[in-house]
Design a protein around this motif. Structure first.
Motif, PDB file in Angstrom:
ATOM      1  N   PRO A  46      10.141  -4.017  -1.814  1.00 21.76           N
ATOM      2  CA  PRO A  46       8.688  -3.828  -1.684  1.00 21.76           C
ATOM      3  C   PRO A  46       7.862  -5.060  -2.025  1.00 21.76           C
ATOM      4  O   PRO A  46       6.783  -5.266  -1.454  1.00 21.76           O
ATOM      5  N   ASP A  47       8.363  -5.893  -2.930  1.00 22.98           N
ATOM      6  CA  ASP A  47       7.597  -7.073  -3.323  1.00 22.98           C
ATOM      7  C   ASP A  47       7.360  -7.998  -2.129  1.00 22.98           C
ATOM      8  O   ASP A  47       6.286  -8.587  -1.987  1.00 22.98           O
ATOM      9  N   THR A  48       8.357  -8.118  -1.271  1.00 22.09           N
ATOM     10  CA  THR A  48       8.232  -8.959  -0.089  1.00 22.09           C
ATOM     11  C   THR A  48       7.157  -8.430   0.854  1.00 22.09           C
ATOM     12  O   THR A  48       6.458  -9.196   1.520  1.00 22.09           O
ATOM     13  N   TYR A  49       7.011  -7.111   0.905  1.00 21.56           N
ATOM     14  CA  TYR A  49       5.988  -6.496   1.756  1.00 21.56           C
ATOM     15  C   TYR A  49       4.587  -6.771   1.226  1.00 21.56           C
ATOM     16  O   TYR A  49       3.656  -6.997   2.000  1.00 21.56           O
ATOM     17  N   VAL A  50       4.440  -6.765  -0.098  1.00 23.81           N
ATOM     18  CA  VAL A  50       3.143  -7.103  -0.685  1.00 23.81           C
ATOM     19  C   VAL A  50       2.779  -8.543  -0.337  1.00 23.81           C
ATOM     20  O   VAL A  50       1.657  -8.836   0.099  1.00 23.81           O
ATOM     21  N   ASP A  51       3.722  -9.447  -0.496  1.00 22.66           N
ATOM     22  CA  ASP A  51       3.470 -10.861  -0.205  1.00 22.66           C
ATOM     23  C   ASP A  51       3.154 -11.089   1.271  1.00 22.66           C
ATOM     24  O   ASP A  51       2.224 -11.828   1.618  1.00 22.66           O
ATOM     25  N   THR A  52       3.930 -10.486   2.146  1.00 24.04           N
ATOM     26  CA  THR A  52       3.780 -10.732   3.582  1.00 24.04           C
ATOM     27  C   THR A  52       2.571 -10.003   4.154  1.00 24.04           C
ATOM     28  O   THR A  52       1.735 -10.595   4.846  1.00 24.04           O
ATOM     29  N   ASN A  53       2.471  -8.709   3.880  1.00 23.60           N
ATOM     30  CA  ASN A  53       1.463  -7.892   4.549  1.00 23.60           C
ATOM     31  C   ASN A  53       0.081  -8.002   3.925  1.00 23.60           C
ATOM     32  O   ASN A  53      -0.925  -8.062   4.643  1.00 23.60           O
ATOM     33  N   ILE A  54       0.010  -8.048   2.611  1.00 21.59           N
ATOM     34  CA  ILE A  54      -1.294  -8.141   1.949  1.00 21.59           C
ATOM     35  C   ILE A  54      -1.707  -9.605   1.774  1.00 21.59           C
ATOM     36  O   ILE A  54      -2.768 -10.024   2.240  1.00 21.59           O
ATOM     37  N   LYS A  55      -0.858 -10.381   1.103  1.00 20.15           N
ATOM     38  CA  LYS A  55      -1.206 -11.788   0.872  1.00 20.15           C
ATOM     39  C   LYS A  55      -1.285 -12.551   2.195  1.00 20.15           C
ATOM     40  O   LYS A  55      -2.163 -13.410   2.376  1.00 20.15           O
ATOM     41  N   GLY A  56      -0.398 -12.250   3.123  1.00 21.23           N
ATOM     42  CA  GLY A  56      -0.446 -12.920   4.424  1.00 21.23           C
ATOM     43  C   GLY A  56      -1.753 -12.658   5.140  1.00 21.23           C
ATOM     44  O   GLY A  56      -2.353 -13.565   5.738  1.00 21.23           O
ATOM     45  N   GLU A  63     -11.383   8.477  10.800  1.00 22.87           N
ATOM     46  CA  GLU A  63     -11.929   8.935   9.514  1.00 22.87           C
ATOM     47  C   GLU A  63     -10.905   9.708   8.689  1.00 22.87           C
ATOM     48  O   GLU A  63     -11.197  10.141   7.567  1.00 22.87           O
ATOM     49  N   HIS A  64      -9.705   9.900   9.226  1.00 23.38           N
ATOM     50  CA  HIS A  64      -8.649  10.610   8.502  1.00 23.38           C
ATOM     51  C   HIS A  64      -8.350   9.901   7.180  1.00 23.38           C
ATOM     52  O   HIS A  64      -8.318   8.670   7.128  1.00 23.38           O
ATOM     53  N   PRO A  65      -8.111  10.629   6.084  1.00 21.94           N
ATOM     54  CA  PRO A  65      -7.747   9.980   4.813  1.00 21.94           C
ATOM     55  C   PRO A  65      -6.500   9.120   4.952  1.00 21.94           C
ATOM     56  O   PRO A  65      -5.622   9.397   5.785  1.00 21.94           O
ATOM     57  N   LEU A  66      -6.426   8.084   4.133  1.00 26.12           N
ATOM     58  CA  LEU A  66      -5.268   7.192   4.121  1.00 26.12           C
ATOM     59  C   LEU A  66      -4.323   7.614   3.000  1.00 26.12           C
ATOM     60  O   LEU A  66      -4.763   7.976   1.912  1.00 26.12           O
ATOM     61  N   GLN A  67      -3.025   7.552   3.279  1.00 25.35           N
ATOM     62  CA  GLN A  67      -2.042   7.967   2.283  1.00 25.35           C
ATOM     63  C   GLN A  67      -0.793   7.123   2.415  1.00 25.35           C
ATOM     64  O   GLN A  67      -0.098   7.184   3.429  1.00 25.35           O
ATOM     65  N   GLY A  68      -0.502   6.339   1.391  1.00 24.60           N
ATOM     66  CA  GLY A  68       0.680   5.483   1.402  1.00 24.60           C
ATOM     67  C   GLY A  68       1.919   6.276   1.049  1.00 24.60           C
ATOM     68  O   GLY A  68       2.183   6.516  -0.121  1.00 24.60           O
ATOM     69  N   GLN A  69       2.701   6.657   2.055  1.00 27.79           N
ATOM     70  CA  GLN A  69       3.909   7.436   1.808  1.00 27.79           C
ATOM     71  C   GLN A  69       5.170   6.572   1.788  1.00 27.79           C
ATOM     72  O   GLN A  69       6.271   7.098   1.606  1.00 27.79           O
ATOM     73  N   SER A  70       5.019   5.281   1.973  1.00 29.54           N
ATOM     74  CA  SER A  70       6.116   4.323   1.831  1.00 29.54           C
ATOM     75  C   SER A  70       5.505   3.030   1.323  1.00 29.54           C
ATOM     76  O   SER A  70       4.302   2.796   1.500  1.00 29.54           O
ATOM     77  N   PRO A  71       6.302   2.163   0.697  1.00 27.41           N
ATOM     78  CA  PRO A  71       5.763   0.860   0.311  1.00 27.41           C
ATOM     79  C   PRO A  71       5.187   0.103   1.505  1.00 27.41           C
ATOM     80  O   PRO A  71       4.168  -0.581   1.370  1.00 27.41           O
ATOM     81  N   TYR A  72       5.817   0.245   2.676  1.00 32.23           N
ATOM     82  CA  TYR A  72       5.276  -0.389   3.880  1.00 32.23           C
ATOM     83  C   TYR A  72       3.862   0.087   4.165  1.00 32.23           C
ATOM     84  O   TYR A  72       2.936  -0.724   4.317  1.00 32.23           O
ATOM     85  N   SER A  73       3.675   1.402   4.256  1.00 29.00           N
ATOM     86  CA  SER A  73       2.345   1.902   4.611  1.00 29.00           C
ATOM     87  C   SER A  73       1.323   1.561   3.535  1.00 29.00           C
ATOM     88  O   SER A  73       0.160   1.280   3.843  1.00 29.00           O
ATOM     89  N   ALA A  74       1.743   1.545   2.279  1.00 29.58           N
ATOM     90  CA  ALA A  74       0.822   1.176   1.205  1.00 29.58           C
ATOM     91  C   ALA A  74       0.328  -0.256   1.364  1.00 29.58           C
ATOM     92  O   ALA A  74      -0.864  -0.544   1.159  1.00 29.58           O
ATOM     93  N   THR A  75       1.239  -1.167   1.755  1.00 25.82           N
ATOM     94  CA  THR A  75       0.809  -2.558   1.927  1.00 25.82           C
ATOM     95  C   THR A  75      -0.074  -2.721   3.162  1.00 25.82           C
ATOM     96  O   THR A  75      -0.967  -3.575   3.172  1.00 25.82           O
TER      97      THR A  75
END
Length: 335
Positions: free
Chosen positions: A96-106, A142-154
């Motif tokens: 998951p850490d790699t996903y935070v770096d790539t998807n959010i920080k990227g 307008e549907h609520p957002l819900q992170g059901q995987s580390p991918y979707s959360a990022t």
């Protein structure tokens, strides 16, 4: 309309990115493609594109996680279509850490550079996974957002960073939110290619995960047309827009449809490694695409059951080519 202003595509070496890059060149755009640096000098799926098209692309190798390289890639560009991301849900459980770096920080790197360089438009790529299991259907923006995987959360984090730059700094950002895109060049991890490749390898009994979840499948040509529509529309700025077929079908029904198209008998065996944790599985996705029709004048050409049939037929045809099939390691489950 296309002009001499340069368009940067991040993630151009990927499945959707390579198709989008081809379409931009064919439409007359001046394209720079950001591809992931590697020591093999591979440009990903761009290596499989028409050589005459590739000759017209300026290739930039780098890493979306590096702000200096990202800013250099964006220098001299007018618009960015930001697709670079890690997208495999199973691998996001693993790293998951790699996903935070790539998807959010990227994504932050792209936005910060765009703000500093004064780019005229940034189209950020979201995903239907940010909605989680549908709380109502069809799913509107307008549907609520819900992170059901580390991918979707990022991806939720990346979307929120993008909109924060629009609200805080008036950075001209729009978000395209494709539902489940499929087609030639897709990873065999995804459901449609995994069924096709297992059947093409001569297996009558194939291994899948859960069969009950539903998806809204988008043929890659429709997804690309959504990006092209966003590129020429000022109405996308500050907006989040679903790109989906408005047609719901289960994983099990999809597998049977593929087998029918391929003329194969099908026995499905559930493999535990392919199952998401119970709370992580997105049970239902079904897109409302009215906003795309209203703001982008976009609608799917491959919607409905007939459209899904046509899209799968094209995908099967591509995977049935021995040279294409040989690019996949069919004997293993690729997360």
């Amino acid at each position: 309309m296309p002009n001499n202003r340069k368009v940067l595509v991040t993630g151009a070496d990927g499945f959707i990115g390579s198709h989008l890059t081809e379409a931009l060149v064919k439409a007359g755009y001046n394209v720079r493609s950001f591809v992931m640096y590697n020591s093999f000098n591979s440009w990903g799926w761009l290596d499989d594109c028409d050589k005459e098209i590739v000759k017209q692309i300026e290739i930039f190798t780098g890493d979306i996680r590096d702000p200096f390289g990202v800013k250099k890639a964006m220098s001299g560009c007018d618009t960015v279509l930001h697709l670079a991301a890690l997208i495999a849900i199973p691998y996001s459980y693993h790293s998951p850490d790699t996903y935070v770096d790539t998807n959010i920080k990227g994504t932050l790197n792209v936005l910060q550079a765009a703000r500093e360089l004064g780019l005229s438009k940034i189209i950020h790529t979201s995903t239907s996974e940010v909605y989680g299991t549908a709380q109502f259907v069809p799913i509107t923006e307008e549907h609520p957002l819900q992170g059901q995987s580390p991918y979707s959360a990022t991806k939720i984090g990346a979307d929120q960073i993008a909109m924060s730059f629009f609200r805080s700094f008036e950075t001209p950002v729009g978000i395209i939110r494709p539902f489940n895109t499929y087609g030639p060049r897709q990873s065999a991890r995804a459901i449609i290619p995994t069924v096709i490749t297992q059947l093409a390898a001569g297996n009558q009994t194939i291994k899948l995960g859960s069969l009950s979840p539903t998806r809204d499948f988008n043929y890659v040509e429709d997804t690309v047309r959504g990006f092209l529509a966003a590129l020429v529309s000022d109405k996308v700025i500050g907006e989040i827009i679903n790109i989906g077929s408005n047609y719901e079908v289960s994983i099990g029904e999809t597998a049977q449809l593929i087998a029918k198209i391929m003329g194969k008998e099908l026995i499905i065996e559930t493999e535990s490694a392919r199952l998401r944790p119970e709370g992580s599985e997105v049970e239902r996705l079904w897109a409302d695409n009215q906003k795309a029709k209203r703001l982008l004048n976009w609608e799917p050409k491959y919607g409905t059951l007939d459209g899904l049939n046509k899209g799968i037929e094209k995908t099967v045809e591509w995977f049935s080519n021995g040279e294409n099939l040989a690019k996949y390691k069919m004997g293993i489950y690729n997360i």
